[in-house]
Each structure stands twice: as C-alpha cells, then as structure tokens.
Design a protein around this motif. Structure first.
Motif, PDB file in Angstrom:
ATOM      1  N   PHE A  69       0.825  -1.211   0.000  1.00 37.85           N
ATOM      2  CA  PHE A  69       0.000   0.000   0.000  1.00 37.85           C
ATOM      3  C   PHE A  69       0.858   1.259   0.000  1.00 37.85           C
ATOM      4  N   SER A  70       0.438   2.239  -0.784  1.00 42.84           N
ATOM      5  CA  SER A  70       1.069   3.562  -0.782  1.00 42.84           C
ATOM      6  C   SER A  70       0.533   4.374   0.398  1.00 42.84           C
ATOM      7  N   CYS A  71       1.212   5.482   0.697  1.00 47.51           N
ATOM      8  CA  CYS A  71       0.720   6.392   1.746  1.00 47.51           C
ATOM      9  C   CYS A  71      -0.690   6.867   1.399  1.00 47.51           C
ATOM     10  N   GLN A  72      -0.901   7.205   0.153  1.00 45.06           N
ATOM     11  CA  GLN A  72      -2.209   7.700  -0.281  1.00 45.06           C
ATOM     12  C   GLN A  72      -3.318   6.723   0.113  1.00 45.06           C
ATOM     13  N   LYS A  73      -3.063   5.458  -0.169  1.00 43.97           N
ATOM     14  CA  LYS A  73      -4.056   4.421   0.146  1.00 43.97           C
ATOM     15  C   LYS A  73      -4.232   4.286   1.668  1.00 43.97           C
ATOM     16  N   ILE A  74      -3.111   4.262   2.374  1.00 41.88           N
ATOM     17  CA  ILE A  74      -3.158   4.097   3.834  1.00 41.88           C
ATOM     18  C   ILE A  74      -3.849   5.299   4.492  1.00 41.88           C
ATOM     19  N   LEU A  75      -3.603   6.473   3.924  1.00 40.82           N
ATOM     20  CA  LEU A  75      -4.175   7.697   4.504  1.00 40.82           C
ATOM     21  C   LEU A  75      -5.676   7.820   4.255  1.00 40.82           C
ATOM     22  N   THR A  76      -6.162   7.221   3.172  1.00 40.97           N
ATOM     23  CA  THR A  76      -7.540   7.513   2.774  1.00 40.97           C
ATOM     24  C   THR A  76      -8.496   6.325   2.867  1.00 40.97           C
ATOM     25  N   GLU A  77      -8.000   5.096   2.873  1.00 51.06           N
ATOM     26  CA  GLU A  77      -8.910   3.949   2.873  1.00 51.06           C
ATOM     27  C   GLU A  77      -8.936   3.269   4.238  1.00 51.06           C
ATOM     28  N   HIS A  78     -10.067   2.707   4.591  1.00 51.97           N
ATOM     29  CA  HIS A  78     -10.203   1.922   5.818  1.00 51.97           C
ATOM     30  C   HIS A  78      -9.567   2.567   7.042  1.00 51.97           C
ATOM     31  N   PRO A  79     -10.053   3.706   7.500  1.00 51.59           N
ATOM     32  CA  PRO A  79      -9.488   4.265   8.742  1.00 51.59           C
ATOM     33  C   PRO A  79      -9.621   3.248   9.884  1.00 51.59           C
ATOM     34  N   PRO A  80      -8.600   3.173  10.750  1.00 59.96           N
ATOM     35  CA  PRO A  80      -8.619   2.158  11.813  1.00 59.96           C
ATOM     36  C   PRO A  80      -9.713   2.437  12.850  1.00 59.96           C
ATOM     37  N   GLY A  81     -10.350   1.380  13.298  1.00 55.57           N
ATOM     38  CA  GLY A  81     -11.313   1.482  14.405  1.00 55.57           C
ATOM     39  C   GLY A  81     -10.646   1.086  15.705  1.00 55.57           C
TER      40      GLY A  81
END
Ligand code: SF4
Length: 204
Positions: free
Chosen positions: A100-112
């Motif tokens: 995963f890129s930062c973009q993906k980590i930053l925008t998809e599936h925020p942690p609960g």
C-alpha cells in the motif's frame, strides 16, 4: 547489511516509517494484529524483500499464543494470498497484491478501536503520535512541534518526511557532501517501502 529474514525484522524495524513501526510494536505487544493491520504489514514486508516462506515464519512465530492448527486454519491462507501463492489466476499471475502507498493508507479503511493499521500522523491523536515519534528516536522539540503543525494542517507526508530527515540527518549530510545523493532520494517520500529503502541504504 542485515538479511531480510523473519528473525531480522526486529532489527530492521529501526528503518520503518511510523505506520509500520506502530504495527510492529503492536504485534510484539499483543502477539496479534487484526485483519487490515496484517494485510498492510504483510504487503510492506513483502515489499522490503521478505519472501513468502520467511513471511509465514514471521507471522507464525509472532502469533505465539496460538497453536499451529489455529494459525494454519485462520491466518496462513491470507499471507499466501497476499503473495499470489493462492487465489484466482489473475492474483497468482500478478504475484498477489501490491504494497500500500501512503495515499491508500491515509484515505482507505481508517482504523477502528483495537486496530493498528493506518497512518499515525493522520489517525492518532497528538499525544499518542508524540509518544510514538519519541519512541522512534525523536526528542528534538522543534521537530515534535513541526510534526504537530504538519498534523494540524493535514500535511501528513510532510510530518513523515520531517521525521525521516531528522532521524537520518547525519547520513543525509554525508551523502550530500560526497555527492552520492540521487535526485530521486531528494524527493518527498510517498510510500512506506520507499521510506524503508532509503533508510536502509543510508544506514548500511
Ligand atoms: Fe506510513 Fe506514509 Fe504515514 Fe509515513 S506518511 S507513516 S510512510 S502512511
């Protein structure tokens, strides 16, 4: 330098960006990670050059509270799938998922609650973020203040690059003085695997 093997991940984690450092610390603390954390971390490890066999060994030994049967039943398949060792034809042909890129980590599936994936610069509150960045070796108050300001203005990459530059200050200066910095190495880091690669190369 150190080899990319299951037994070296603790040592190699000194080169990890905050997101992967947090996943690693959480895994060591809990001997477990939830689904998205395992996925984000597995793909990162694949990206740094850990092969499937070593990756399975890494997860198996890290989940030390469970039996072999439970590991094989609940976790082995997903690791193999991420590497393209099982699954549909296109997954196998493509070698599994990309890290995963930062973009993906930053925008998809925020942690609960109870989840350790995501980007700490975005998803942590300031107190927890400061504690993590300090644990990574940053004690300089102006750097911590800069991280706070980057976070406040939602410049999460900037915070991450600020920490990278601070932690590698001496090596970056040396490489610049020797004229061995490539233009690529001067660009902003936008991928956790690029963070690792640059850190590893500067320190080895
Ligand atoms: Fe990880 Fe990217 Fe966030 Fe840095 S900016 S902690 S590399 S997701």
């Amino acid at each position: 330098g150190a080899q990319i093997t299951a037994s070296n991940i603790d040592n190699l984690s000194q080169h990890f960006p905050a997101c992967m450092s947090h996943l690693h610390r959480s895994l060591r603390r809990d001997a477990h990670l939830k689904h998205f954390g395992r996925l984000q971390y597995t793909l990162f490890l694949k990206g740094i050059g850990l092969n499937l066999e070593e990756c399975l060994m890494f997860w198996r030994s890290s989940f030390h509270k469970i039996t072999d049967d439970q590991f094989n039943k609940d976790y082995r398949y997903n690791v193999r799938h991420a590497y393209g060792d099982v699954g549909g034809d296109s997954n196998r042909r493509g070698g599994g998922y990309s890290p995963f890129s930062c973009q993906k980590i930053l925008t998809e599936h925020p942690p609960g609650p109870g989840e350790a994936h995501g980007c700490p610069y975005r998803h942590f509150d300031l107190e927890n973020l400061t504690a993590l960045v300090q644990a990574m070796g940053v004690s300089d108050r102006s750097v911590l203040q800069g991280v706070k300001e980057d976070k406040d203005t939602q410049k999460y990459h900037m915070a991450c690059n600020r920490v990278f530059e601070h932690l590698h200050k001496a090596e970056i200066k040396k490489a610049k003085d020797e004229g061995v910095m490539t233009s690529n190495q001067l660009e902003t880091i936008v991928h956790p695997n690029e963070y690792f690669k640059r850190s590893y190369l500067l320190k080895n």
